[in-house]
Every structure is written in C-alpha cells, then in structure tokens.
Design a protein around this motif. Structure first.
Motif, mmCIF file in Angstrom:
data_model
loop_
_atom_site.group_PDB
_atom_site.id
_atom_site.type_symbol
_atom_site.label_atom_id
_atom_site.label_comp_id
_atom_site.label_asym_id
_atom_site.label_seq_id
_atom_site.Cartn_x
_atom_site.Cartn_y
_atom_site.Cartn_z
ATOM 1 N N LEU A 1 0.834 -1.207 0.000
ATOM 2 C CA LEU A 1 0.000 0.000 0.000
ATOM 3 C C LEU A 1 0.868 1.255 0.000
ATOM 4 O O LEU A 1 0.539 2.254 -0.634
ATOM 5 C CB LEU A 1 -0.906 0.015 1.242
ATOM 6 C CG LEU A 1 -2.124 -0.898 1.225
ATOM 7 C CD1 LEU A 1 -2.858 -0.811 2.548
ATOM 8 C CD2 LEU A 1 -3.070 -0.499 0.094
ATOM 9 N N ILE A 2 2.001 1.170 0.721
ATOM 10 C CA ILE A 2 2.887 2.337 0.814
ATOM 11 C C ILE A 2 3.508 2.651 -0.544
ATOM 12 O O ILE A 2 3.808 3.804 -0.840
ATOM 13 C CB ILE A 2 3.957 2.101 1.902
ATOM 14 C CG1 ILE A 2 3.242 1.949 3.243
ATOM 15 C CG2 ILE A 2 4.962 3.235 1.981
ATOM 16 C CD1 ILE A 2 4.101 1.592 4.378
ATOM 17 N N LEU A 3 3.666 1.610 -1.362
ATOM 18 C CA LEU A 3 4.256 1.828 -2.697
ATOM 19 C C LEU A 3 3.363 2.726 -3.578
ATOM 20 O O LEU A 3 3.812 3.226 -4.600
ATOM 21 C CB LEU A 3 4.485 0.494 -3.406
ATOM 22 C CG LEU A 3 5.611 -0.377 -2.845
ATOM 23 C CD1 LEU A 3 5.670 -1.704 -3.570
ATOM 24 C CD2 LEU A 3 6.952 0.327 -2.959
ATOM 25 N N LEU A 4 2.094 2.917 -3.141
ATOM 26 C CA LEU A 4 1.212 3.811 -3.894
ATOM 27 C C LEU A 4 1.722 5.251 -3.869
ATOM 28 O O LEU A 4 1.317 6.076 -4.685
ATOM 29 C CB LEU A 4 -0.214 3.760 -3.323
ATOM 30 C CG LEU A 4 -0.961 2.436 -3.513
ATOM 31 C CD1 LEU A 4 -2.270 2.461 -2.771
ATOM 32 C CD2 LEU A 4 -1.217 2.185 -5.000
ATOM 33 N N LEU A 5 2.619 5.539 -2.920
ATOM 34 C CA LEU A 5 3.176 6.891 -2.832
ATOM 35 C C LEU A 5 4.178 7.167 -3.959
ATOM 36 O O LEU A 5 4.496 8.304 -4.255
ATOM 37 C CB LEU A 5 3.895 7.086 -1.486
ATOM 38 C CG LEU A 5 3.014 7.124 -0.240
ATOM 39 C CD1 LEU A 5 3.859 7.099 1.011
ATOM 40 C CD2 LEU A 5 2.143 8.367 -0.252
ATOM 41 N N ILE A 6 4.679 6.097 -4.560
ATOM 42 C CA ILE A 6 5.679 6.241 -5.627
ATOM 43 C C ILE A 6 4.995 6.703 -6.908
ATOM 44 O O ILE A 6 3.872 6.272 -7.196
ATOM 45 C CB ILE A 6 6.395 4.884 -5.835
ATOM 46 C CG1 ILE A 6 7.317 4.640 -4.636
ATOM 47 C CG2 ILE A 6 7.194 4.846 -7.129
ATOM 48 C CD1 ILE A 6 7.944 3.293 -4.617
ATOM 49 N N PRO A 7 5.634 7.608 -7.671
ATOM 50 C CA PRO A 7 5.021 8.076 -8.919
ATOM 51 C C PRO A 7 4.629 6.913 -9.828
ATOM 52 O O PRO A 7 5.374 5.925 -9.919
ATOM 53 C CB PRO A 7 6.132 8.906 -9.568
ATOM 54 C CG PRO A 7 7.031 9.288 -8.459
ATOM 55 C CD PRO A 7 6.920 8.258 -7.408
ATOM 56 N N ILE A 8 3.481 7.057 -10.471
ATOM 57 C CA ILE A 8 2.886 5.956 -11.236
ATOM 58 C C ILE A 8 3.812 5.459 -12.353
ATOM 59 O O ILE A 8 3.768 4.290 -12.729
ATOM 60 C CB ILE A 8 1.511 6.406 -11.787
ATOM 61 C CG1 ILE A 8 0.678 5.180 -12.151
ATOM 62 C CG2 ILE A 8 1.650 7.368 -12.943
ATOM 63 C CD1 ILE A 8 -0.779 5.450 -12.228
ATOM 64 N N ARG A 9 4.706 6.338 -12.850
ATOM 65 C CA ARG A 9 5.615 6.001 -13.957
ATOM 66 C C ARG A 9 6.514 4.819 -13.591
ATOM 67 O O ARG A 9 6.791 3.953 -14.400
ATOM 68 C CB ARG A 9 6.435 7.244 -14.260
ATOM 69 C CG ARG A 9 7.357 7.183 -15.421
ATOM 70 C CD ARG A 9 7.813 8.601 -15.719
ATOM 71 N NE ARG A 9 8.068 9.335 -14.478
ATOM 72 C CZ ARG A 9 9.272 9.613 -14.002
ATOM 73 N NH1 ARG A 9 10.321 9.226 -14.653
ATOM 74 N NH2 ARG A 9 9.422 10.306 -12.890
ATOM 75 N N ASP A 10 6.990 4.804 -12.338
ATOM 76 C CA ASP A 10 7.947 3.777 -11.916
ATOM 77 C C ASP A 10 7.332 2.724 -10.997
ATOM 78 O O ASP A 10 7.988 1.738 -10.685
ATOM 79 C CB ASP A 10 9.122 4.427 -11.167
ATOM 80 C CG ASP A 10 10.030 5.184 -12.109
ATOM 81 O OD1 ASP A 10 10.179 4.745 -13.257
ATOM 82 O OD2 ASP A 10 10.574 6.224 -11.700
ATOM 83 N N ARG A 11 6.099 2.955 -10.567
ATOM 84 C CA ARG A 11 5.536 2.111 -9.510
ATOM 85 C C ARG A 11 5.471 0.637 -9.891
ATOM 86 O O ARG A 11 5.893 -0.234 -9.143
ATOM 87 C CB ARG A 11 4.138 2.615 -9.138
ATOM 88 C CG ARG A 11 3.596 2.001 -7.867
ATOM 89 C CD ARG A 11 2.165 2.395 -7.648
ATOM 90 N NE ARG A 11 2.002 3.833 -7.578
ATOM 91 C CZ ARG A 11 0.904 4.472 -7.986
ATOM 92 N NH1 ARG A 11 -0.095 3.803 -8.500
ATOM 93 N NH2 ARG A 11 0.820 5.780 -7.878
ATOM 94 N N GLU A 12 4.949 0.378 -11.071
ATOM 95 C CA GLU A 12 4.719 -1.020 -11.472
ATOM 96 C C GLU A 12 6.039 -1.794 -11.565
ATOM 97 O O GLU A 12 6.151 -2.908 -11.049
ATOM 98 C CB GLU A 12 3.991 -1.062 -12.810
ATOM 99 C CG GLU A 12 3.567 -2.475 -13.152
ATOM 100 C CD GLU A 12 3.029 -2.608 -14.556
ATOM 101 O OE1 GLU A 12 2.677 -1.579 -15.152
ATOM 102 O OE2 GLU A 12 2.971 -3.736 -15.055
ATOM 103 N N HIS A 13 7.043 -1.172 -12.195
ATOM 104 C CA HIS A 13 8.322 -1.866 -12.391
ATOM 105 C C HIS A 13 9.049 -2.058 -11.073
ATOM 106 O O HIS A 13 9.623 -3.113 -10.811
ATOM 107 C CB HIS A 13 9.188 -1.087 -13.382
ATOM 108 C CG HIS A 13 8.420 -0.598 -14.562
ATOM 109 N ND1 HIS A 13 7.826 -1.471 -15.436
ATOM 110 C CD2 HIS A 13 8.098 0.652 -14.977
ATOM 111 C CE1 HIS A 13 7.187 -0.771 -16.365
ATOM 112 N NE2 HIS A 13 7.328 0.510 -16.102
ATOM 113 N N LEU A 14 8.998 -1.013 -10.249
ATOM 114 C CA LEU A 14 9.676 -1.101 -8.952
ATOM 115 C C LEU A 14 9.024 -2.167 -8.072
ATOM 116 O O LEU A 14 9.711 -3.011 -7.482
ATOM 117 C CB LEU A 14 9.631 0.271 -8.274
ATOM 118 C CG LEU A 14 10.534 0.470 -7.080
ATOM 119 C CD1 LEU A 14 10.985 1.924 -7.010
ATOM 120 C CD2 LEU A 14 9.895 0.114 -5.779
ATOM 121 N N ALA A 15 7.679 -2.152 -8.034
ATOM 122 C CA ALA A 15 6.968 -3.150 -7.231
ATOM 123 C C ALA A 15 7.240 -4.560 -7.770
ATOM 124 O O ALA A 15 7.399 -5.516 -7.007
ATOM 125 C CB ALA A 15 5.468 -2.856 -7.231
ATOM 126 N N GLY A 16 7.301 -4.684 -9.084
ATOM 127 C CA GLY A 16 7.587 -5.978 -9.710
ATOM 128 C C GLY A 16 8.980 -6.472 -9.359
ATOM 129 O O GLY A 16 9.170 -7.650 -9.026
#
Lengths: 115, 224
Positions: free
Chosen positions: B156-171
C-alpha cells in the motif's frame, strides 16, 4: 580532442557510472532487479530500488540510456519488466569517465602504499 | 490473530452497548448534547467491531449465556433483538436532540453545539475505524505471507511512488522477494527486508518529486 568532447556532455557521477557499467554487462537482461543484484555482487554497492530508479530516470533524461517494457510475469505478481539499454551518448560518457579514471589512477598504487 | 479478534469483539460490543445506553440516558436527563454525541460514537464503534470482526466469537461466548442476543451463525450479523435495541437507542438519541432543540428557540450557540457534536461523532467514527483498519491489514498480511507473497500493507505504501515507476519497482521488489530473499532467509526476515526496501525506496523518489514540484512552483512564480 577526446577530453574536449567529454566536457560538452555532462559527465556521469560515480553511482551513474556503476549503473551504466551494470547495464552494459547485463546486455539484454538489464532490468531493475538484475541491475540491483549486479551492483551488489560486483561492486558491493547496496542501494534501494528507489535510488536505483531515480538514477535510471536521470540517465534516461540525459539520453544515456533508453528503456522498453517487457511482458508481465507471474513471479513479479503479473507486472512487466522495464529493460534498459545504453545509448551512444551513454557509451561516450562512460568511455570518457573511464579514460579519465584510468589516467588519474596511473602511478597511484605506490602513493596508496605509502599512505 | 483469530483469538485477538474474538476477544476484541466479545469485550467491546456489550460494553459499548451498555455504555452508550447510559450516556444517552445521561444526555437526555442532563440535556447535554456532547454526551449524546459521545454515546453515538461509542455504539457505532462497538457495532462496527461486532459486524466486521466478531462473527463467530460473539455467537460462541455471549450467545451461550444469552441465546436471544446471539448473532445469526450463518450471516454473522447481530440478532433481531440486538438490532432492535440498537435502533431504540438511536431513536431515543434522535428524539432527545429534537426535543432539546424544540425546548428552546434555535440560537447560534445551539447550531455551534450541534455542529461540534457532529464533528465529535465524525472524529470518533474515524478513530474507531483505525484499529479496524489495522486489524484488517494484519489479517491481509498473514494471508499474503501464507501464499509466499510480500506483505500487502507494505505494498500500500508503494502507492506513494510516482505511477511512472511504480509497477516496475513493485515488480522488481516482488521478484527479488519471491526468488531470492524468501527462500534464503525465511518469511520473518524476508518480510522485514521487504519493509526496509519499501521505506528506503520511497524516500529518494518522494524527494525527487518534491524537488521537481519546488522548481515548477519557483518558475511559475518567476514568470508571474
């Protein structure tokens, strides 16, 4: 001539140089996790993914690297990989930075021993 | 976690029902609106805990002593008696507020008092939701770990990350967690590692965003 050309493009910082080298080494497999592990294994550099992606974004803005999106995989929770590739400008900057380091490192060994 | 959940629901609901009734009676007798508002908060807190958490616990413990008060085992909802009691208390509170308002001409301080009461009730409701949210997150984390997935609360905290990088970083984080960290260190330490990575990752990204916003604001001000 070589050094003058390098002065024109923004020279990469220490961490940026390491990231560029990791991407070059990984070739087609250069995505976030691999780069992270390469930095840890080879350079002993622990960094967060946030710091890594911030650096990759900066390198992309400078035109040193380009990115492409891969296919989603189940081990990543169905998320896609973002692959990176070093561009010509990045190679030139890295070559310049590496040459400068080599020139500066010439004859440094005895001085380090003495210290 | 199950025991804690049952314990929480068992203790809170009867207590909140009784406390709310007493507060409502006191509010009517003393004509104190804040007591009525507080009784509303207390009963809602207990009711939410009952509905969300206390499905089986309430039925098994209190239900043995007072079968008519027990929840329906199928749906987990409070019995008709409990619901009627709840409605009676709410009706009494509403009637007392209306009577109190009708008793005297409406003045600005009355409006302020009612507004304050509503604010208190809203604040109490929000505070009541927090422990429930924490309990829900803890339950979600437990079930995620059982599946070999990273803790959901950290995601949930990863939602704070800009959407551009969120998916790759979470992956990337999830892949390293599943493939390397979890088999090597076990669930407990892997969970800690994941939390540490999330905390360490959002700081530089938020800082970078903050700098961009600050630059944009500066430029806008300069252009004006």
């Amino acid at each position: 001539m070589q050094s003058r050309r390098n002065e024109k493009c923004d020279p990469p910082g220490e961490f940026e140089t390491l990231v560029l080298m990791a991407i070059l080494r990984l070739d087609d497999e250069a995505y976030g996790m691999r780069i992270h592990l390469e930095l840890l294994d080879r350079a002993g550099r622990r960094c967060s993914y946030g710091a890594l992606y911030t650096t990759l974004d900066r390198l992309e803005r400078k035109g040193y690297v380009s990115s492409s999106i891969g296919d989603p995989t189940p081990e990543r929770g169905g998320r896609a990989k973002k692959y990176f590739r070093v561009e010509g400008l990045g190679r030139a900057a890295l070559r310049g930075s590496y040459a400068a380091t080599c020139r500066m490192a010439e004859g440094i060994e005895p001085l380090l021993e003495r210290a | 976690m199950g025991a804690l959940k049952t314990h929480f629901a068992q203790r809170l609901w009867p207590f909140s029902l009784a406390a709310s009734g007493l507060m409502a009676a006191g509010g009517v007798l003393l004509k104190q609106h804040w007591l009525l508002a507080l009784s509303n908060v207390v009963i809602n807190l207990g009711f939410m805990a009952k509905v969300v958490l206390g499905k089986n616990g309430f039925a098994s413990a209190l239900g043995r002593a007072f079968p008519t008060l027990a929840s329906s085992p199928a749906t987990g909802r409070p019995s008709a008696v409990v619901q009627t009691l709840y409605r009676c208390v709410l009706a009494a509170m509403t009637a007392s507020i209306l009577l109190g308002l009708a008793d005297a001409p409406l003045k600005p301080e009355h409006v302020r008092l009612v507004a304050m009461s509503m604010l208190l009730a809203a604040l109490g409701g929000a505070l009541a939701i927090l422990p429930l949210l924490a309990a829900w997150i803890a339950l979600a984390d437990t079930s995620a770990q059982a599946e070999g997935a990273p803790p959901r609360s950290a995601k949930l905290i990863l939602l704070l990350i800009p959407i551009r990088d969120r998916e790759h970083l979470a992956g990337d984080l999830e892949e390293e967690y599943r493939e390397i960290v979890l088999p090597q260190y076990g669930a407990g330490r892997a969970c800690l590692w994941y939390w540490w990575q999330v905390a360490a990752s959002i700081t530089p990204m938020l800082w970078s965003q903050a700098k961009r916003v600050a630059w944009a604001a500066f430029l806008l001000r300069f252009l004006r």
